[in-house]
Design a protein around this motif. Structure first.
Motif, PDB file in Angstrom:
ATOM      1  N   ASP A  90       1.046  -1.131  -0.112  1.00 55.91           N
ATOM      2  CA  ASP A  90      -0.512  -0.049   0.023  1.00 55.91           C
ATOM      3  C   ASP A  90       0.666   0.945   0.251  1.00 55.91           C
ATOM      4  OD1 ASP A  90      -2.632  -1.888   0.345  1.00 55.91           O
ATOM      5  OD2 ASP A  90      -2.288  -1.254   2.264  1.00 55.91           O
ATOM      6  N   VAL A  91       1.990   1.539   0.458  1.00 50.65           N
ATOM      7  CA  VAL A  91       3.366   1.983  -0.084  1.00 50.65           C
ATOM      8  C   VAL A  91       3.343   2.990  -0.798  1.00 50.65           C
ATOM      9  CG1 VAL A  91       5.091   2.679   1.508  1.00 50.65           C
ATOM     10  CG2 VAL A  91       3.858   1.797   3.197  1.00 50.65           C
ATOM     11  N   PHE A  92       4.203   1.165  -1.288  1.00 47.58           N
ATOM     12  CA  PHE A  92       4.051   1.526  -2.964  1.00 47.58           C
ATOM     13  C   PHE A  92       3.378   2.385  -3.029  1.00 47.58           C
ATOM     14  CE2 PHE A  92       7.312  -0.896  -0.494  1.00 47.58           C
ATOM     15  CZ  PHE A  92       8.083  -0.462  -0.970  1.00 47.58           C
ATOM     16  N   ALA A  93       2.481   1.718  -3.903  1.00 42.41           N
ATOM     17  CA  ALA A  93       0.595   1.918  -4.416  1.00 42.41           C
ATOM     18  C   ALA A  93       1.126   3.394  -4.075  1.00 42.41           C
ATOM     19  CB  ALA A  93       0.116   1.402  -4.106  1.00 42.41           C
ATOM     20  N   LEU A  94       0.790   3.492  -2.755  1.00 41.88           N
ATOM     21  CA  LEU A  94       0.420   5.405  -2.408  1.00 41.88           C
ATOM     22  C   LEU A  94       1.444   6.648  -2.953  1.00 41.88           C
ATOM     23  CD1 LEU A  94      -1.168   5.310   0.872  1.00 41.88           C
ATOM     24  CD2 LEU A  94      -2.148   6.236  -0.639  1.00 41.88           C
ATOM     25  N   GLU A  95       2.495   5.890  -2.717  1.00 38.11           N
ATOM     26  CA  GLU A  95       4.172   6.743  -3.412  1.00 38.11           C
ATOM     27  C   GLU A  95       4.085   7.468  -4.971  1.00 38.11           C
ATOM     28  OE1 GLU A  95       6.975   7.924  -1.141  1.00 38.11           O
ATOM     29  OE2 GLU A  95       5.482   7.986   0.113  1.00 38.11           O
ATOM     30  N   GLN A  96       3.176   6.210  -5.715  1.00 39.40           N
ATOM     31  CA  GLN A  96       3.664   5.874  -6.890  1.00 39.40           C
ATOM     32  C   GLN A  96       2.346   6.849  -7.221  1.00 39.40           C
ATOM     33  OE1 GLN A  96       3.706   2.260  -8.778  1.00 39.40           O
ATOM     34  NE2 GLN A  96       5.472   2.135  -7.786  1.00 39.40           N
ATOM     35  N   ALA A  97       1.194   6.485  -6.570  1.00 39.04           N
ATOM     36  CA  ALA A  97       0.302   7.642  -6.970  1.00 39.04           C
ATOM     37  C   ALA A  97      -0.260   9.368  -6.568  1.00 39.04           C
ATOM     38  CB  ALA A  97      -1.102   6.795  -6.502  1.00 39.04           C
ATOM     39  N   THR A  98       0.730   9.305  -5.555  1.00 36.00           N
ATOM     40  CA  THR A  98       0.015  10.765  -4.854  1.00 36.00           C
ATOM     41  C   THR A  98       1.307  11.516  -4.716  1.00 36.00           C
ATOM     42  OG1 THR A  98       0.265  10.073  -2.373  1.00 36.00           O
ATOM     43  CG2 THR A  98      -1.565   9.803  -3.575  1.00 36.00           C
ATOM     44  N   ASP A  99       1.651  12.647  -3.908  1.00 31.77           N
ATOM     45  CA  ASP A  99       2.661  13.687  -3.923  1.00 31.77           C
ATOM     46  C   ASP A  99       3.189  13.557  -2.057  1.00 31.77           C
ATOM     47  OD1 ASP A  99       0.707  15.114  -3.771  1.00 31.77           O
ATOM     48  OD2 ASP A  99       1.242  16.870  -4.893  1.00 31.77           O
ATOM     49  N   TYR A 100       2.164  12.868  -1.632  1.00 31.69           N
ATOM     50  CA  TYR A 100       2.188  12.264   0.175  1.00 31.69           C
ATOM     51  C   TYR A 100       3.399  12.598   0.742  1.00 31.69           C
ATOM     52  CZ  TYR A 100       1.363  11.164   4.629  1.00 31.69           C
ATOM     53  OH  TYR A 100       1.090  10.606   5.613  1.00 31.69           O
ATOM     54  N   TYR A 104       4.624   7.424   7.545  1.00 26.10           N
ATOM     55  CA  TYR A 104       3.879   5.667   7.711  1.00 26.10           C
ATOM     56  C   TYR A 104       3.791   5.086   8.439  1.00 26.10           C
ATOM     57  CZ  TYR A 104       3.383   6.946   2.060  1.00 26.10           C
ATOM     58  OH  TYR A 104       2.761   7.423   0.948  1.00 26.10           O
ATOM     59  N   PHE A 105       2.464   4.111   8.962  1.00 26.30           N
ATOM     60  CA  PHE A 105       2.450   3.665   9.482  1.00 26.30           C
ATOM     61  C   PHE A 105       2.044   2.484   9.191  1.00 26.30           C
ATOM     62  CE2 PHE A 105       1.768   1.459  13.135  1.00 26.30           C
ATOM     63  CZ  PHE A 105       2.767   1.116  14.281  1.00 26.30           C
ATOM     64  N   VAL A 106       2.879   0.968   9.081  1.00 27.13           N
ATOM     65  CA  VAL A 106       2.017   0.006   8.519  1.00 27.13           C
ATOM     66  C   VAL A 106       1.757  -0.965   9.068  1.00 27.13           C
ATOM     67  CG1 VAL A 106       2.969  -1.682   6.822  1.00 27.13           C
ATOM     68  CG2 VAL A 106       3.880   0.362   6.539  1.00 27.13           C
ATOM     69  N   LEU A 107       0.735  -1.034   9.410  1.00 25.87           N
ATOM     70  CA  LEU A 107      -0.189  -1.989  10.888  1.00 25.87           C
ATOM     71  C   LEU A 107       0.346  -3.154  10.218  1.00 25.87           C
ATOM     72  CD1 LEU A 107      -3.397  -1.245   9.967  1.00 25.87           C
ATOM     73  CD2 LEU A 107      -1.866  -0.083  12.021  1.00 25.87           C
ATOM     74  N   MET A 108       0.784  -3.978   8.647  1.00 26.27           N
ATOM     75  CA  MET A 108       1.118  -5.226   8.907  1.00 26.27           C
ATOM     76  C   MET A 108      -0.262  -6.386   9.133  1.00 26.27           C
ATOM     77  SD  MET A 108       3.802  -6.201   7.156  1.00 26.27           S
ATOM     78  CE  MET A 108       5.395  -4.997   6.825  1.00 26.27           C
TER      79      MET A 108
END
Lengths: 199, 199
Positions: A90-100, A104-108
């Motif tokens: 999800d982090v990589f998807a958001l990094e690619q799609a947004t300029d956030y 992050y915090f990854v719940l796993m």
């Protein structure tokens, strides 16, 4: 007639890959042994190195081989803004799609008591400690819009409110390029209820 | 943001598997690292063992970790009857579908001069030596019904005739359960020309 033991062993081992059934595992095994032995050796090496060295970022739980991931270590990231997701993908998807530009915090995973996944497994104690430390001013809840994902978002939102952290949830609705006719009713009712003023 | 080097390396290495593109490779890498590290370690081990130990049967070129494969080593197999196929997967498909009791010869490819695959690469010298030795009385040509497969069958048939080996070709036609309407015209003309007396 059966395959020879080492070939059968390889076919069985390939089944651990998601989406690989008996027929594709067989095809992959023969492909590697007949046509791409260097590729197979490279894959074995990459697997061993990744399994041995890739761990979780001490701050956000993203998969990384360093103690702290590139995002948490970056001075250009706004550490008062935190996006909470279920998985590293999800982090990589958001990094690619947004300029956030926050962290992050990854719940796993997501809260799922029946599978024995509670707040502890998701590292929520660590998350609460970060809320309590006061560095995080705002969170964006980006868990998946499933029953468990919603419950997880709800749980974290309550935690955030206790520490006066501003909380938002990513929007759910009709996907861009989608057609109303083919969108499921849950999504459509979400999209309808969550309508916004149009200027 | 890029993936950390070891994760990117694993994703790239997974691309050597047939049918695995960038998205599935990424999904596989995350699945293994997040949820199935023992499976990943097992796969690495199976790959190394298979690459190091699996070779070709000295008689039929089937993939095996022994010098001679189980089929060629079996005393119950009729060594005067030989089925010629392009790949080891074909052997397993035939073994599962038929009660064939002869031996095999695996070409490990098909004649394709443009790709530099000639009679030598397919082990046809070794095959001719076996024809010349006189043990093989009959061959069944089971190469694929493609242009190269047909050319290969033709080439081997001529070799067999020189040594007075009886030669047959597997039947090509409408597949069982198939419908004439949806079968391609090449198959249909083959099926029509190769019609048999019906009793």
């Amino acid at each position: 007639m059966a395959f020879s033991p080492l070939i059968q062993n390889l076919i069985d081992a390939l089944r651990c890959l998601p989406g690989v059934g008996p027929k594709s595992a067989q095809r992959m095994a023969f492909h590697l042994l007949q046509r791409d032995r260097p590729g197979a050796a490279r894959l074995a090496d990459a697997l061993v190195k990744a399994v041995d060295n890739v761990g979780e970022c001490a701050e956000c739980r993203l998969l990384t081989e360093q103690p702290i991931c590139d995002i948490c270590a970056s001075p250009r990231r706004d550490r008062s803004l935190m996006c909470i997701v279920e998985s590293p993908a999800d982090v990589f998807a958001l990094e690619q799609a947004t300029d956030y530009s926050g962290v992050y915090f990854v719940l796993m995973g997501r809260l799922s008591p029946l599978d024995g996944i509670g707040p502890k497994e998701l590292g929520l104690e660590r998350l609460e400690a970060r809320f309590a430390a006061g560095e995080v001013k705002e969170i964006i809840l980006a868990t998946n819009p499933t029953v468990e994902g919603e419950a997880t978002a709800q749980y974290i939102a309550e935690m955030a409110h206790e520490h006066n952290v501003v909380t938002s949830r990513i929007a759910h609705g009709v996907p861009i390029g989608g057609e109303l006719e083919y969108v499921d009713s849950g999504t459509l009712s979400h999209a309808f209820a969550g309508r916004r003023e149009y200027r």
